[in-house]
Design an enzyme around this catalytic site. Structure first.
Site, PDB file in Angstrom:
ATOM      1  N   MET A   1      -3.923   4.696  -0.836  1.00 24.11           N
ATOM      2  CA  MET A   1      -4.774   5.275   0.207  1.00 24.11           C
ATOM      3  C   MET A   1      -5.754   6.293  -0.374  1.00 24.11           C
ATOM      4  O   MET A   1      -6.837   6.512   0.183  1.00 24.11           O
ATOM      5  CB  MET A   1      -3.916   5.929   1.287  1.00 24.11           C
TER       6      MET A   1
ATOM      7  N   VAL B   1       0.845  -1.196   0.000  1.00 23.01           N
ATOM      8  CA  VAL B   1       0.000   0.000   0.000  1.00 23.01           C
ATOM      9  C   VAL B   1       0.878   1.242   0.000  1.00 23.01           C
ATOM     10  O   VAL B   1       1.872   1.306   0.737  1.00 23.01           O
ATOM     11  CB  VAL B   1      -0.900   0.018   1.260  1.00 23.01           C
ATOM     12  N   CYS B   2       0.505   2.228  -0.823  1.00 21.14           N
ATOM     13  CA  CYS B   2       1.204   3.522  -0.797  1.00 21.14           C
ATOM     14  C   CYS B   2       0.156   4.628  -0.837  1.00 21.14           C
ATOM     15  O   CYS B   2      -1.034   4.379  -0.631  1.00 21.14           O
ATOM     16  CB  CYS B   2       2.193   3.633  -1.944  1.00 21.14           C
ATOM     17  N   ALA B   3       0.572   5.852  -1.131  1.00 20.49           N
ATOM     18  CA  ALA B   3      -0.368   6.977  -1.089  1.00 20.49           C
ATOM     19  C   ALA B   3      -1.334   6.965  -2.268  1.00 20.49           C
ATOM     20  O   ALA B   3      -2.542   7.114  -2.097  1.00 20.49           O
ATOM     21  CB  ALA B   3       0.398   8.295  -1.054  1.00 20.49           C
TER      22      ALA B   3
END
Length: 376
Positions: free
Chosen positions: A100, A71-73
């Protein structure tokens, strides 16, 4: 074979309490502020820049054949980390599409119950923000309460159910997320209802949401009965649906209560909050099912993923409803105020119609967790 997972797939797995391992590659401060949570979720934070020269930093934390979701931004860095891990022999790595940013916007519709004469009540759970919105469906008509700004989700759901949206309602002036109720009303030709005591500075037309003005949806016995319940805002108005369900807005949650300070009037509004919780709500049937506009903790999700509780049970177990005197209540509330929501003043200005940020700016304004509650 795709090596990505959608937010919808992830939401289903969290609601179903499937065990999973997430690798969040955002910076530590971003991770500490806001992360994906769930009863079955194990999560590791290792910033992306620590993995650019190799994955040694996580090699002893994740088995090479273990499933892991990166998961990243916004979804770019997670794909790169996934590829780096695969090059190092990790065989079961996925990235979360859109990161996210997409997680924040996902709404998971959950049926609460069938209502009278074939109607139904649905809760839309925004897992990434803790927001809860609702749709009442009856006789090919619908009312949407406390809509988020992703109006297309409600429109598609109404189309799927073969109903037209007749009303949209905001229970109060929101400060932690941008309301989609006005836009949804404009898109669908619906009537938009808003509490007049929250409307002193608004720049738009609305139909007053007031106590005593029942709202019939469709041609059935379903009635949406507003009751004035100030405290989170001066105009906060709850809804009683079908004499069974109490939509409390941001006044009462399952494990907490609403905060009175987001307009800078904590000392004034805490008294209203006490009156609503310790007087007005206490006069209602204890068998009403409370359906709030937010939740704070993942354990508030029921087995079906919904957030709900019997009003009488909350008076037994919600510690904020068991403070003996008003002075103690005032002290408990004002001394336990959490950090305010990200850009809450700009969000309020947007929801008043005084600002109209671009879509990407609206996403940025909403970044971060729900912070509407006071925890006693």
């Amino acid at each position: 074979m795709t090596k990505s997972i959608t937010t919808k797939e992830l939401a289903k797995r969290i609601v179903n309490r499937e065990k999973m391992l997430l690798l969040d590659v955002r910076n530590k401060d971003e991770f500490d502020n806001w992360k994906i949570e769930g009863d079955s979720v194990e999560i590791i934070n290792e910033p992306y820049f620590n993995l650019l020269d190799g994955v040694d930093a996580i090699a002893d934390k994740i088995n090479k054949d273990q499933e892991v979701i990166v998961v990243c931004a916004k979804g770019g860095s997670s794909k790169m980390v996934r590829d780096l891990m695969e090059e190092e022999g990790f065989t079961n790595v996925y990235d979360l599409e859109g990161g996210m940013k997409s997680w924040s916007e996902h709404l998971e519709p959950i049926k609460i119950k069938d209502l009278n004469d074939g109607g139904a009540l649905y809760q839309f759970v925004r897992l990434g923000k803790g927001c809860l919105s609702y749709m009442v469906v009856s006789n090919e008509k619908a009312a949407v309460i406390d809509a988020n700004r992703m109006t297309n989700i409600y429109e598609k759901f109404a189309e799927k159910k073969n109903v037209s949206i007749e009303y949209t309602v905001d229970t109060h002036l929101h400060a932690d997320h941008i309301s989609g109720s006005r836009q949804l009303a404009e898109n669908s030709g619906a009537t938009y209802l808003f509490p007049p005591k929250d409307a002193e500075e608004v720049m738009f037309d609305y139909t007053p949401l007031q106590e005593g003005n029942d709202l019939a949806v469709g041609k059935t016995t379903i009635e949406v009965q507003p009751i004035y319940s100030p405290g989170h805002t001066f105009g906060s108005t709850s809804l009683i649906i079908d004499d069974k369900y109490l939509l409390t807005g941001d006044i009462l949650f399952v494990k907490s209560i609403g905060r009175p300070d987001l307009a800078g009037k904590a000392e004034e509004w805490v008294g209203y909050l006490h009156e609503t919780l310790y007087s007005r709500y206490k006069e209602l049937s204890k068998d009403l099912i409370v359906l709030p506009a937010h939740y704070s903790f993942v354990e508030e999700l029921g087995e079906d993923g919904s957030v709900q509780a019997r009003l009488g049970d909350l008076y037994e177990r919600n510690s904020s409803l068991r403070v003996e005197d008003e002075q103690g209540f005032r002290k408990m509330v004002t001394e336990n105020l959490p950090l305010q929501p990200n850009e809450h003043d700009n969000i309020r200005q947007t929801n008043m119609g005084k600002m109209n940020p671009e879509e990407e700016k609206q996403r940025e304004m909403e970044t971060g967790p729900n912070r509407c509650a006071v925890h006693g």
